[in-house]
Design a protein around this motif. Structure first.
Motif, PDB file in Angstrom:
ATOM      1  N   GLY A 150       0.851  -1.225  -0.033  1.00  0.00           N
ATOM      2  CA  GLY A 150      -0.020   0.108  -0.105  1.00  0.00           C
ATOM      3  C   GLY A 150       0.763   1.371  -0.061  1.00  0.00           C
ATOM      4  O   GLY A 150       0.605   2.305  -0.640  1.00  0.00           O
ATOM      5  N   TYR A 151       1.753   1.233   0.792  1.00  0.00           N
ATOM      6  CA  TYR A 151       2.745   2.431   1.009  1.00  0.00           C
ATOM      7  C   TYR A 151       3.394   2.592  -0.542  1.00  0.00           C
ATOM      8  O   TYR A 151       3.574   3.662  -0.801  1.00  0.00           O
ATOM      9  CB  TYR A 151       3.967   2.113   1.978  1.00  0.00           C
ATOM     10  N   ALA A 152       3.843   1.688  -1.176  1.00  0.00           N
ATOM     11  CA  ALA A 152       4.842   1.790  -2.243  1.00  0.00           C
ATOM     12  C   ALA A 152       3.862   2.270  -3.436  1.00  0.00           C
ATOM     13  O   ALA A 152       4.119   3.185  -4.190  1.00  0.00           O
ATOM     14  CB  ALA A 152       5.320   0.482  -2.771  1.00  0.00           C
ATOM     15  N   PHE A 153       2.618   1.821  -3.544  1.00  0.00           N
ATOM     16  CA  PHE A 153       1.375   2.054  -4.620  1.00  0.00           C
ATOM     17  C   PHE A 153       1.236   3.638  -4.310  1.00  0.00           C
ATOM     18  O   PHE A 153       1.122   4.463  -5.174  1.00  0.00           O
ATOM     19  CB  PHE A 153       0.407   1.099  -4.564  1.00  0.00           C
ATOM     20  N   ALA A 154       0.953   3.638  -2.933  1.00  0.00           N
ATOM     21  CA  ALA A 154       0.631   5.107  -2.633  1.00  0.00           C
ATOM     22  C   ALA A 154       1.481   6.217  -2.867  1.00  0.00           C
ATOM     23  O   ALA A 154       1.403   7.417  -3.645  1.00  0.00           O
ATOM     24  CB  ALA A 154       0.123   5.243  -1.118  1.00  0.00           C
ATOM     25  N   MET A 155       2.888   5.816  -2.768  1.00  0.00           N
ATOM     26  CA  MET A 155       4.047   6.784  -3.016  1.00  0.00           C
ATOM     27  C   MET A 155       4.118   6.958  -4.417  1.00  0.00           C
ATOM     28  O   MET A 155       4.372   8.176  -4.966  1.00  0.00           O
ATOM     29  CB  MET A 155       5.346   6.052  -2.551  1.00  0.00           C
ATOM     30  N   SER A 156       3.987   5.865  -5.254  1.00  0.00           N
ATOM     31  CA  SER A 156       4.011   6.268  -6.808  1.00  0.00           C
ATOM     32  C   SER A 156       2.667   6.937  -7.248  1.00  0.00           C
ATOM     33  O   SER A 156       2.996   7.819  -8.157  1.00  0.00           O
ATOM     34  CB  SER A 156       3.851   4.427  -7.318  1.00  0.00           C
ATOM     35  N   VAL A 157       1.594   6.838  -6.694  1.00  0.00           N
ATOM     36  CA  VAL A 157       0.437   7.829  -7.291  1.00  0.00           C
ATOM     37  C   VAL A 157       0.795   9.141  -6.886  1.00  0.00           C
ATOM     38  O   VAL A 157       0.466   9.974  -7.507  1.00  0.00           O
ATOM     39  CB  VAL A 157      -0.910   7.151  -6.639  1.00  0.00           C
ATOM     40  N   SER A 158       1.416   9.308  -5.654  1.00  0.00           N
ATOM     41  CA  SER A 158       1.504  10.591  -5.170  1.00  0.00           C
ATOM     42  C   SER A 158       2.464  11.368  -6.092  1.00  0.00           C
ATOM     43  O   SER A 158       2.669  12.484  -6.333  1.00  0.00           O
ATOM     44  CB  SER A 158       2.226  10.719  -3.640  1.00  0.00           C
ATOM     45  N   PHE A 159       3.624  10.471  -6.380  1.00  0.00           N
ATOM     46  CA  PHE A 159       4.569  11.189  -7.270  1.00  0.00           C
ATOM     47  C   PHE A 159       4.082  11.777  -8.599  1.00  0.00           C
ATOM     48  O   PHE A 159       4.047  12.585  -9.223  1.00  0.00           O
ATOM     49  CB  PHE A 159       5.748  10.087  -7.679  1.00  0.00           C
ATOM     50  N   LEU A 160       3.303  10.621  -9.127  1.00  0.00           N
ATOM     51  CA  LEU A 160       2.553  11.120 -10.407  1.00  0.00           C
ATOM     52  C   LEU A 160       1.360  12.281 -10.476  1.00  0.00           C
ATOM     53  O   LEU A 160       1.534  13.271 -11.069  1.00  0.00           O
ATOM     54  CB  LEU A 160       1.834   9.817 -11.049  1.00  0.00           C
ATOM     55  N   LEU A 161       0.654  12.211  -9.238  1.00  0.00           N
ATOM     56  CA  LEU A 161      -0.110  13.320  -9.124  1.00  0.00           C
ATOM     57  C   LEU A 161       0.484  14.648  -8.912  1.00  0.00           C
ATOM     58  O   LEU A 161       0.059  15.782  -9.254  1.00  0.00           O
ATOM     59  CB  LEU A 161      -1.081  13.027  -8.182  1.00  0.00           C
ATOM     60  N   ASN A 162       1.711  14.613  -8.027  1.00  0.00           N
ATOM     61  CA  ASN A 162       2.405  15.962  -7.700  1.00  0.00           C
ATOM     62  C   ASN A 162       3.050  16.370  -8.913  1.00  0.00           C
ATOM     63  O   ASN A 162       3.265  17.500  -9.092  1.00  0.00           O
ATOM     64  CB  ASN A 162       3.271  15.727  -6.409  1.00  0.00           C
ATOM     65  N   SER A 163       3.596  15.299  -9.673  1.00  0.00           N
ATOM     66  CA  SER A 163       4.189  15.798 -10.986  1.00  0.00           C
ATOM     67  C   SER A 163       3.515  16.532 -11.995  1.00  0.00           C
ATOM     68  O   SER A 163       3.419  17.632 -12.496  1.00  0.00           O
ATOM     69  CB  SER A 163       4.905  14.519 -11.724  1.00  0.00           C
ATOM     70  N   TYR A 164       2.231  15.760 -12.335  1.00  0.00           N
ATOM     71  CA  TYR A 164       1.291  16.336 -13.310  1.00  0.00           C
ATOM     72  C   TYR A 164       0.402  17.689 -12.783  1.00  0.00           C
ATOM     73  O   TYR A 164       0.221  18.504 -13.320  1.00  0.00           O
ATOM     74  CB  TYR A 164       0.474  15.348 -13.602  1.00  0.00           C
ATOM     75  N   ILE A 165      -0.125  17.350 -11.459  1.00  0.00           N
ATOM     76  CA  ILE A 165      -1.117  18.225 -10.842  1.00  0.00           C
ATOM     77  C   ILE A 165      -0.543  19.388 -10.285  1.00  0.00           C
ATOM     78  O   ILE A 165      -0.504  20.728 -10.516  1.00  0.00           O
ATOM     79  CB  ILE A 165      -2.059  17.795 -10.129  1.00  0.00           C
ATOM     80  N   THR A 171       4.371  19.093 -14.558  1.00  0.00           N
ATOM     81  CA  THR A 171       5.498  18.703 -15.406  1.00  0.00           C
ATOM     82  C   THR A 171       5.656  17.324 -15.680  1.00  0.00           C
ATOM     83  O   THR A 171       4.758  16.607 -14.922  1.00  0.00           O
ATOM     84  CB  THR A 171       6.795  18.988 -14.587  1.00  0.00           C
ATOM     85  N   LYS A 172       6.176  16.832 -16.720  1.00  0.00           N
ATOM     86  CA  LYS A 172       6.092  15.384 -17.079  1.00  0.00           C
ATOM     87  C   LYS A 172       6.966  14.691 -16.004  1.00  0.00           C
ATOM     88  O   LYS A 172       8.246  15.120 -15.784  1.00  0.00           O
ATOM     89  CB  LYS A 172       6.703  15.257 -18.582  1.00  0.00           C
ATOM     90  N   PRO A 173       6.890  13.470 -15.327  1.00  0.00           N
ATOM     91  CA  PRO A 173       7.556  12.710 -14.541  1.00  0.00           C
ATOM     92  C   PRO A 173       8.563  12.152 -15.033  1.00  0.00           C
ATOM     93  O   PRO A 173       8.766  11.879 -16.508  1.00  0.00           O
ATOM     94  CB  PRO A 173       6.663  11.657 -13.830  1.00  0.00           C
ATOM     95  N   THR A 174       9.817  11.984 -14.503  1.00  0.00           N
ATOM     96  CA  THR A 174      10.932  11.330 -14.962  1.00  0.00           C
ATOM     97  C   THR A 174      11.355  10.103 -14.032  1.00  0.00           C
ATOM     98  O   THR A 174      10.839  10.163 -12.878  1.00  0.00           O
ATOM     99  CB  THR A 174      11.948  12.406 -15.020  1.00  0.00           C
ATOM    100  N   TRP A 175      12.156   9.229 -14.698  1.00  0.00           N
ATOM    101  CA  TRP A 175      12.489   8.220 -13.777  1.00  0.00           C
ATOM    102  C   TRP A 175      13.489   8.566 -12.643  1.00  0.00           C
ATOM    103  O   TRP A 175      13.620   8.392 -11.380  1.00  0.00           O
ATOM    104  CB  TRP A 175      13.117   7.062 -14.388  1.00  0.00           C
ATOM    105  N   ARG A 176      14.451   9.815 -12.915  1.00  0.00           N
ATOM    106  CA  ARG A 176      15.446  10.333 -11.970  1.00  0.00           C
ATOM    107  C   ARG A 176      14.563  11.001 -10.793  1.00  0.00           C
ATOM    108  O   ARG A 176      14.698  10.816  -9.563  1.00  0.00           O
ATOM    109  CB  ARG A 176      16.131  11.378 -12.575  1.00  0.00           C
ATOM    110  N   GLY A 177      13.357  11.654 -11.030  1.00  0.00           N
ATOM    111  CA  GLY A 177      12.635  12.318 -10.266  1.00  0.00           C
ATOM    112  C   GLY A 177      11.947  11.103  -9.193  1.00  0.00           C
ATOM    113  O   GLY A 177      11.704  11.307  -8.064  1.00  0.00           O
ATOM    114  N   PHE A 178      11.420  10.264  -9.894  1.00  0.00           N
ATOM    115  CA  PHE A 178      10.765   9.205  -9.153  1.00  0.00           C
ATOM    116  C   PHE A 178      11.659   8.484  -8.039  1.00  0.00           C
ATOM    117  O   PHE A 178      11.245   8.136  -6.879  1.00  0.00           O
ATOM    118  CB  PHE A 178      10.332   7.935 -10.362  1.00  0.00           C
ATOM    119  N   ALA A 179      12.965   8.385  -8.607  1.00  0.00           N
ATOM    120  CA  ALA A 179      13.780   7.925  -7.648  1.00  0.00           C
ATOM    121  C   ALA A 179      14.263   8.826  -6.448  1.00  0.00           C
ATOM    122  O   ALA A 179      14.550   8.068  -5.233  1.00  0.00           O
ATOM    123  CB  ALA A 179      15.252   7.357  -8.559  1.00  0.00           C
ATOM    124  N   ARG A 180      14.241  10.007  -6.577  1.00  0.00           N
ATOM    125  CA  ARG A 180      14.454  10.977  -5.606  1.00  0.00           C
ATOM    126  C   ARG A 180      13.080  11.163  -4.741  1.00  0.00           C
ATOM    127  O   ARG A 180      13.314  11.601  -3.792  1.00  0.00           O
ATOM    128  CB  ARG A 180      14.939  12.323  -6.234  1.00  0.00           C
TER     129      ARG A 180
END
Length: 144
Positions: free
Chosen positions: A43-58, A62-71
């Protein structure tokens, strides 16, 4: 903080509330078939991924990157550490209620967590147009 920064902080906080619901929905669903700690991790891993995408786009538009996802998980670590220190100080030094202190510490740590998340997502991106004077079209304009 300027108006854009305040809008981003408010968006970040709202996404945090939504993300809590995402975590819990995944946790409850996965916990039906797996042990609770495994469900928590998923749940934590999935929610962190969703949070990254939502915060990137909304939030940061900006367009998400793998480097941003890793940080990006650094923002969660910062939030955990800062809120934990604040919680400890509020309870042990100020003799505040543990439950109220946890809420206050979480709220007070959010702006720093936001700054780290914003850095994680946007670091290394150009903030000004290219030096040669050309202006790159937005992604949706190039696709026409």
């Amino acid at each position: 903080m300027n108006a854009c920064g305040l809008r981003q902080l408010a968006s970040f906080a709202a996404i945090g509330v939504v993300n809590t619901g995402v975590y819990y929905a995944v946790y409850v669903t996965v916990n039906l078939q797996t042990p609770y700690l495994a469900a928590h991790a998923m749940g934590y891993a999935f929610a962190m991924s969703v949070s990254f995408l939502l915060n990137s786009y909304i939030t940061l538009r900006t367009k998400p990157t793998w480097r941003g996802f890793a940080r990006y998980p650094l923002s969660g670590v910062v939030n955990l550490l800062v809120s934990g220190i604040m919680l400890h100080l509020a309870v042990s030094a100020l003799d505040m209620d543990e439950n109220l202190s946890a809420l206050a510490a979480g709220l007070l740590a959010t702006p720093l967590s936001f700054l780290v998340a914003r850095w994680a997502i946007t670091a290394g991106r150009p903030s000004t147009p290219p030096a040669n004077g050309t202006i790159r079209p937005r992604v949706h304009e190039r696709q026409r």
